[in-house]
Every structure is written in structure tokens, then in C-alpha cells.
Design a protein around this motif. Structure first.
Motif, PDB file in Angstrom:
ATOM      1  N   SER A 160      15.849  -9.861   8.390  1.00 30.93           N
ATOM      2  CA  SER A 160      16.133  -9.349   6.976  1.00 30.93           C
ATOM      3  C   SER A 160      15.566  -7.933   7.331  1.00 30.93           C
ATOM      4  N   LEU A 161      16.463  -6.910   6.525  1.00 31.90           N
ATOM      5  CA  LEU A 161      15.999  -5.509   6.628  1.00 31.90           C
ATOM      6  C   LEU A 161      15.270  -5.283   5.295  1.00 31.90           C
ATOM      7  N   ALA A 162      14.908  -6.192   4.345  1.00 32.62           N
ATOM      8  CA  ALA A 162      14.386  -5.783   3.265  1.00 32.62           C
ATOM      9  C   ALA A 162      12.894  -5.691   3.393  1.00 32.62           C
ATOM     10  N   CYS A 163      12.084  -5.098   2.515  1.00 35.97           N
ATOM     11  CA  CYS A 163      10.800  -4.818   2.669  1.00 35.97           C
ATOM     12  C   CYS A 163       9.882  -6.047   2.804  1.00 35.97           C
ATOM     13  N   THR A 196       0.763  -1.250  -0.111  1.00 38.62           N
ATOM     14  CA  THR A 196       0.060   0.205  -0.044  1.00 38.62           C
ATOM     15  C   THR A 196       0.958   1.234  -0.026  1.00 38.62           C
ATOM     16  N   GLN A 197       2.298   1.036   0.154  1.00 43.55           N
ATOM     17  CA  GLN A 197       2.996   2.161   0.067  1.00 43.55           C
ATOM     18  C   GLN A 197       4.308   2.177  -0.949  1.00 43.55           C
ATOM     19  N   VAL A 198       4.699   3.411  -1.112  1.00 44.41           N
ATOM     20  CA  VAL A 198       5.854   3.319  -2.011  1.00 44.41           C
ATOM     21  C   VAL A 198       7.350   3.406  -1.029  1.00 44.41           C
ATOM     22  N   GLY A 199       8.296   3.018  -1.734  1.00 47.73           N
ATOM     23  CA  GLY A 199       9.576   3.109  -0.947  1.00 47.73           C
ATOM     24  C   GLY A 199      10.422   1.833  -0.910  1.00 47.73           C
ATOM     25  N   GLY A 200       9.712   0.635  -0.677  1.00 51.22           N
ATOM     26  CA  GLY A 200      10.223  -0.512  -0.453  1.00 51.22           C
ATOM     27  C   GLY A 200      11.523  -0.507   0.622  1.00 51.22           C
ATOM     28  N   THR A 201      12.398  -0.951   0.463  1.00 51.20           N
ATOM     29  CA  THR A 201      13.748  -1.356   1.220  1.00 51.20           C
ATOM     30  C   THR A 201      14.380   0.099   1.522  1.00 51.20           C
ATOM     31  N   ALA A 202      14.291   0.792   0.096  1.00 53.77           N
ATOM     32  CA  ALA A 202      14.965   1.963   0.213  1.00 53.77           C
ATOM     33  C   ALA A 202      14.683   3.233   1.067  1.00 53.77           C
ATOM     34  N   ALA A 203      13.423   2.756   1.499  1.00 56.87           N
ATOM     35  CA  ALA A 203      12.481   3.926   2.540  1.00 56.87           C
ATOM     36  C   ALA A 203      13.269   3.666   3.821  1.00 56.87           C
ATOM     37  N   THR A 204      13.731   2.543   4.280  1.00 56.87           N
ATOM     38  CA  THR A 204      14.497   2.334   5.357  1.00 56.87           C
ATOM     39  C   THR A 204      15.902   2.295   5.408  1.00 56.87           C
ATOM     40  N   SER A 205      16.573   2.730   4.069  1.00 61.08           N
ATOM     41  CA  SER A 205      17.939   2.923   4.331  1.00 61.08           C
ATOM     42  C   SER A 205      18.829   4.264   4.238  1.00 61.08           C
ATOM     43  N   ALA A 206      20.067   4.243   4.356  1.00 59.80           N
ATOM     44  CA  ALA A 206      20.530   5.574   4.533  1.00 59.80           C
ATOM     45  C   ALA A 206      20.323   6.428   3.265  1.00 59.80           C
ATOM     46  N   GLY A 207      19.997   5.901   2.293  1.00 60.92           N
ATOM     47  CA  GLY A 207      19.615   6.597   1.270  1.00 60.92           C
ATOM     48  C   GLY A 207      20.880   7.029   0.292  1.00 60.92           C
ATOM     49  N   THR A 208      22.112   6.664   0.722  1.00 66.31           N
ATOM     50  CA  THR A 208      23.193   7.116   0.158  1.00 66.31           C
ATOM     51  C   THR A 208      23.385   6.531  -1.335  1.00 66.31           C
ATOM     52  N   VAL A 209      24.123   7.155  -2.247  1.00 64.50           N
ATOM     53  CA  VAL A 209      24.450   6.611  -3.324  1.00 64.50           C
ATOM     54  C   VAL A 209      25.860   6.667  -3.656  1.00 64.50           C
ATOM     55  N   TRP A 210      26.528   5.690  -4.521  1.00 67.75           N
ATOM     56  CA  TRP A 210      27.997   5.635  -4.598  1.00 67.75           C
ATOM     57  C   TRP A 210      28.272   6.245  -5.865  1.00 67.75           C
ATOM     58  N   ILE A 211      28.661   7.362  -6.300  1.00 70.84           N
ATOM     59  CA  ILE A 211      28.687   7.914  -7.703  1.00 70.84           C
ATOM     60  C   ILE A 211      30.134   8.490  -7.752  1.00 70.84           C
ATOM     61  N   PRO A 212      31.074   7.924  -8.279  1.00 69.05           N
ATOM     62  CA  PRO A 212      32.301   8.268  -8.574  1.00 69.05           C
ATOM     63  C   PRO A 212      32.168   9.525  -9.694  1.00 69.05           C
ATOM     64  N   GLY A 213      33.045  10.446  -9.235  1.00 65.85           N
ATOM     65  CA  GLY A 213      33.250  11.484 -10.359  1.00 65.85           C
ATOM     66  C   GLY A 213      31.935  12.375 -10.508  1.00 65.85           C
ATOM     67  N   THR A 222      11.081  -5.618  -8.415  1.00 66.29           N
ATOM     68  CA  THR A 222      10.167  -6.096  -7.391  1.00 66.29           C
ATOM     69  C   THR A 222      10.970  -6.416  -5.934  1.00 66.29           C
ATOM     70  N   GLY A 223      12.331  -6.243  -5.868  1.00 72.66           N
ATOM     71  CA  GLY A 223      12.956  -6.212  -4.608  1.00 72.66           C
ATOM     72  C   GLY A 223      13.860  -7.224  -4.424  1.00 72.66           C
ATOM     73  N   GLY A 224      13.961  -8.168  -5.174  1.00 74.21           N
ATOM     74  CA  GLY A 224      14.767  -9.394  -5.150  1.00 74.21           C
ATOM     75  C   GLY A 224      14.449 -10.583  -4.512  1.00 74.21           C
TER      76      GLY A 224
END
Length: 620
Positions: free
Chosen positions: A307-310, A56-73, A285-287
């Protein structure tokens, strides 16, 4: 966004292919970061897109994560004065992973990642800011201490109105006062709120904002940070572009024509609907997450319970993609997941509740060790959360290490905190955590060992050996404090090693930690366009995968903060760009050999649509 809406195109139903209930350019399954990212890019590019979400909600596992992205350069860090290059990151990944058949995917990721972040900022509400000092997780050639990690910019959830309730909340263990988010930079000011006027005023402003939110009827605070800010920004951007989202709608099959995936069967709250996707289906779908059979197949023997997955991630994408001809990659060295040690919290009513991930706030601090049932250390406690758990798995082959126990003095807990016990706690307040079985405390190490059922002689010998070297700031056995990451998460006031201090004076404390996956590394094999591949390495026409449905490009390693969310956003973008290319060229991929059933749509994972209608519970 009503899932009973039959025609999203505006065309009369008779104009659609009679086999389908509706037709769109692109169908995206899963409203986590990857799925919302794909739907957003599709909408920006002018594709008619439909997004469906099982919960019933958006966000999945990402909603409970630190939200950081690893983007070199990335450009954001360069503008802030942090020097980093894609070439250096390429060298780092080569040192960490080596060279293999997935080099082209890593090359595509490094090449496109900075531009994807810029693209989202220019075309939506999705915006990231530099994290500053946030080291890569291994000291290897090409590693960076700063510049690669980006964090979502904080977001005001009030701008979503009533739709704010659609954003999945962080785990309760990360909320202050039952509903207020606090970031890593907030914690020192909140803990020291009575130590200075600036700290008090800052803390007061946060509390007043939260109080106002609750008075206004919000179920939690609307100052959104970390992963919650990211998914809220994606959600708000989708709403701005009026992208339809079908909630409580689960994927139950992939439909094929001439060997190509051309649509899906969806189980809504009321019925099964067939949707034709002119230019492809994207799985996000979250793996494997909470699918028991897949956990048994791809996670370590004695499969981790936690598990910390949704919870709504039930492996639908991988299971149905296999039925459509897709291949799942071999389990990598990390045994199928990305891991963190986690303590299990006890909730009201004395029932075991959630899990608290021990990511970075306690393990690296001076005066803490981790031991197995033999009372022996088995790891550099300040290593990355992923590497810590890999060491648990390895140690468990020799002596029981699931759970492992964090050992320290009581004064360590009152100063630095431990898990759900926050820094600055009074010693008298530890009693409730003892009563709940969350924390163990004893006057002597032998008494503590008895309480946690580890070898007393082993624990005493381990602590004595550790103390001899800790007094000198040395750890010849596991080298705690030897890496940039270790020292970053340690206590700089502790000299000469910010991660080492002796454990000598009781009372002593212990806390059990268990392996818990924060994401999957095993997933569907894909190419650099995120197209799902079959066992022979050929694309399954019309089918894409990203996020945790896609086999990790990092081959089970964990280079740095944001290892999962960075690729999730980048490959969702690349998947849409490939689908867009097919649209512009006026072509639709077909399998090299036609499906023997001809052009009639076929069900890949179930016997027939009639079977689904006759047994609707099996499809939900």
C-alpha cells in the motif's frame, strides 16, 4: 499546538459544558489534504476549528503523491490558453461511468471545483498551476488532452522554519541523493546534465540548493514539489491563521445527542479528552488503508500486501462512523481501491523495504511488455496505472499474475530506466540491482523465464508474436500506442508507434510488479454536502466525510490525473460551507427520531468513557 491545552476558546473551563473538556465550532479529524483543506476553509470563514492528527506529521498520503488535481473548466488553464469546459467533462464522466444515484455529487463537484481552486488561491498560500499536456485516462467523448490537470506550485519549505519537520516526506524512492525532490520536468535535465551547458547549470543549481539545505541542518531538501508542495502550502496557511493542530491524537469515538453527532472523544498522548463540536465533525482519516479487517472486506480476495497509503491511516473514521449510523458504500468495480503497479525495493540489511509506483515513466515506452506466470501478455502496458492493475486482477483468475513481470531488453533499461533504476544507468551498474533481487537479467529469454519462474515456452511465443507486429508499429492484441495517454507517455522519436519496439537482442531484463493501492475508493456514503448518510440514505446529523473517508464519486473509475485529490479539496470546502450555513441559520440538525438515551452524550463505538479510561491501550 500542544495537545495538553485544555481550553482553546479562551473561556474559563467552568463556562464549558461540564461533560466536555473543550468546545469548538468544527472538529476535523486527519491532517491530510482533505482534513487540512477543511480546517483551512473553516478558519477563513471565521469558524473556531480544531484539527487533530494521529501521527506526528501533516500530509498523509497526499504528501507522497504527485499532488495533481483534476479540475475541469479551471480558470488557470484557460488563462494559459487551454480550452476546456465543465460540460465536456460531464459528457466524459457520463461516457465513463453512466448515470446513477451519485450523479448529483459529480454535478456538485464539477460545478464547484474551479471556484474552490480560486477561493484557496485568493485566501491562502495554496496555489496551483496548469500542467499543460496531461491527458485524461480514457479516449471517450468529452475527454481532454490538456487543461484539466493542475499541479501545486513549488514551495520553499524554509519558510516553515522548524515546523518544516512536521511535513511528511515523499517516499525515499522518489528522492535524489537521499533527500532532494525532482519533478518530471527536472529529470531530463538531470539525466542529461553533461550533454549541454544549460542542463549542467540547471542541475548544478538544484544540487547546490540541496547541499545548502543539508548544511543548514534540514533533514532533506526544502524545494518542495508535487504532493509535498500541496500539503506544505496547506500547513503554512493553517499556521498563518493560527489553527491549532493536535498531533499524536487519535479519534476513539463519536459523541451523540438526540441522534446527532455533537463531539468526539480523543486519545492524546496523556489522556482521553472529549471535545464538543457546535456545528459538526468532519472525518478525513484516510480511509480503510491499513485496517486489516476492512482490507479483507473491501479489497480483492488474496488481499494485496502493498500500500502507498500513509501508515497512520487505520480506518478509524469509517469504523466509528458506522457505529454512529453511517453506511459504507458497496465495493465498486475496482474492488475498493485506486491502484498502481509497484515494484518492491530492497533496502539496506537485505530487508524488503518500500514500493516504487510505476505510474508513467517506463510502461508506455517502446520495447516493454508485461506477462503473467504463463508468459502471456494480459494488458495494454501503456494503460493508466489503475487500469493496468485491474487487468492484473482479471488475469489472475486465469493464471497467476500477482506479481506480473515487466520484460524488456537491457538497452531499454539503460535508455529509459525501469522502476527505481533511473534512465542513463550504465549496464555495469545493473549488477547491484540484480544482487538485491530487484532486477532480473539473462542472456536468453528461456534463462530469464527460469529466473522469474514463468513459462519459458509461453514467454518465447509471446515475444515472437509481439515482435512480428511491433516491427510494423502495430499491436492488434492490446492496442498499445492507440490512445492519447499511451502516446503522451511513449517516446515520440520512435516511429511509427511511440510505444512499440521489438524485443530481440539480449541481455534481457525483467522486474516484478505488484498491485498497490494509492487511495481508497470504498468509503462512507455521503450527499453533495459531504454529510455522511445512513443505510436508508438519510444524513447522520453533524457528521461529514471527505477525502478517502468518503466513497469516491467516480464509482471505482479513474478518469484522469488528480482523481482523488480534486474531490478531496472540493468536498472539504462543501462540508464546511454546509456547517457554516447551519451556524448562520442558528440551527443544529437533529435526527428525525431522538436518541433513546435523551440529550446525554452517548458513545457510538465504545461501551463508555470509563471503559476507555480503564483500557487506554485499546483507544490508541
Amino acid at each position: 499546538m500542544n495537545s495538553t491545552l485544555i481550553n482553546l476558546t479562551g473561556s474559563p473551563a467552568s463556562a464549558l459544558n461540564a461533560t466536555y473538556d473543550r468546545e469548538v465550532d468544527l472538529l476535523v479529524v486527519g491532517a491530510g489534504a482533505a482534513g487540512m483543506g477543511a480546517a483551512l476553509v473553516a478558519a477563513i470563514e471565521g469558524l473556531e476549528v480544531l484539527l487533530c492528527e494521529a501521527s506526528t506529521q501533516v500530509g498523509g498520503t497526499a504528501a507522497t503523491s504527485a499532488g495533481t488535481v483534476w479540475i475541469p473548466g479551471n480558470h488557470q488553464s484557460r488563462m494559459a490558453g487551454y480550452d476546456d469546459t465543465v460540460d465536456a467533462a460531464r459528457e466524459y464522466l457520463r461516457a465513463l461511468i453512466g448515470s446513477n444515484s451519485r450523479d448529483d455529487l459529480r454535478h456538485a463537484y464539477l460545478e464547484h471545483a474551479p471556484q474552490v481552486i480560486d477561493y484557496l488561491r485568493q485566501n491562502s498560500k495554496v496555489e496551483f498551476v496548469p500542467c499543460g499536456m496531461h491527458p485524461d485516462y480514457q479516449d471517450l467523448p468529452g475527454a481532454a488532452a490538456m487543461g484539466r490537470a493542475l499541479a501545486p506550485k513549488a514551495f520553499d519549505g524554509r519558510t516553515l522554519g522548524k515546523a518544516f519537520a512536521r511535513v511528511r516526506a515523499p517516499i525515499s524512492e522518489f528522492l535524489v541523493l537521499g533527500g532532494m525532490m525532482a519533478g518530471k520536468e527536472d529529470l531530463p535535465r538531470l539525466i542529461g546534465r553533461f550533454r549541454s551547458l544549460p542542463n549542467f547549470l540547471y542541475s548544478a543549481s538544484l544540487f547546490l540548493r540541496y547541499a545548502a539545505d543539508r548544511i543548514m541542518g534540514y533533514s532533506r531538501g526544502t524545494r518542495l514539489l508535487m504532493g509535498n508542495a500541496l500539503v506544505a502550502r496547506l500547513f503554512a496557511s493553517l499556521r498563518d491563521r493560527e489553527v491549532p493542530i493536535l498531533f499524536e491524537t487519535r479519534l476513539v469515538d463519536l459523541l451523540k445527542e438526540d441522534g446527532a453527532v455533537v463531539g468526539v472523544a480523543l486519545q492524546t498522548r496523556e489522556r482521553i479528552e472529549r471535545v464538543r463540536a457546535r456545528h459538526g465533525v468532519i472525518l478525513a482519516t484516510g480511509g480503510i488503508a491499513h485496517d486489516n479487517a476492512m482490507r479483507q472486506a473491501y479489497l480483492p480476495s488474496r488481499v494485496p500486501t502493498h500500500s502507498l497509503a500513509c501508515p497512520s491511516n487505520q480506518g478509524d473514521g469509517l469504523r466509528l462512523a458506522q457505529g454512529a449510523g453511517g453506511a459504507i458504500g458497496d465495493a465498486p468495480a475496482s474492488s475498493g481501491g485506486f491502484w498502481t503497479p509497484a515494484s518492491v525495493t530492497r533496502m539496506r540489511g537485505k530487508h524488503w523495504g518500500g514500493v516504487f509506483p510505476h505510474l508513467s515513466l517506463d510502461r508506455a515506452k517502446p520495447g516493454l511488455i508485461a506477462v503473467n506466470a504463463a508468459g502471456r501478455r494480459f494488458v495494454n502496458e501503456a494503460a493508466s496505472y489503475h487500469d493496468f492493475v485491474l487487468a492484473m486482477f482479471a488475469s489472475n483468475l486465469q493464471a497467476p499474475t500477482v506479481p506480473a513481470f515487466l520484460i524488456c531488453e537491457q538497452r531499454f533499461v539503460t535508455r529509459y530506466g525501469l522502476g527505481l533504476v533511473y534512465p542513463g544507468v550504465k549496464a555495469s551498474d545493473l549488477t547491484k540491482h540484480e544482487a538485491e533481487g530487484y532486477l532480473f537479467r539473462a542472456s536468453t529469454l528461456s534463462e530469464l523465464a527460469e529466473k522469474i519462474k514463468v513459462s519459458a515456452s509461453g514467454l518465447i511465443q509471446t515475444v515472437e508474436r509481439y515482435n512480428v507486429h511491433a516491427h510494423k508499429g502495430e499491436d492488434p492484441e492490446f492496442h498499445k500506442g492507440s490512445t492519447t495517454l499511451n502516446r503522451f507517455n511513449g517516446d515520440p522519436s520512435c516511429k511509427p508507434n511511440p510505444c512499440l519496439a521489438p524485443i530481440e537482442h539480449g541481455p534481457f531484463c525483467a522486474m516484478a510488479v505488484w498491485p498497490a493501492e494509492i487511495a481508497c475508493s470504498t468509503g462512507l456514503l455521503t450527499d453533495k454536502h459531504a454529510r455522511v448518510l445512513d443505510p436508508r440514505g438519510r444524513p447522520v446529523p453533524g457528521l461529514y466525510a471527505c477525502g478517502n473517508d468518503m466513497s469516491s464519486i467516480m464509482d471505482g473509475t479513474y478518469p484522469g490525473p488528480g482523481t482523488t485529490l480534486g474531490p478531496a479539496l472540493v468536498f472539504s470546502y462543501l462540508a464546511v460551507q454546509h456547517a457554516l450555513k447551519m451556524r448562520h441559520t442558528g440551527t443544529h440538525e437533529r435526527a428525525s427520531k431522538a436518541d433513546p438515551s435523551g440529550s446525554r452524550p452517548t458513545m457510538s463505538g465504545m461501551d463508555s468513557l470509563e471503559n476507555l479510561k480503564a483500557h487506554p491501550n485499546e483507544a490508541s
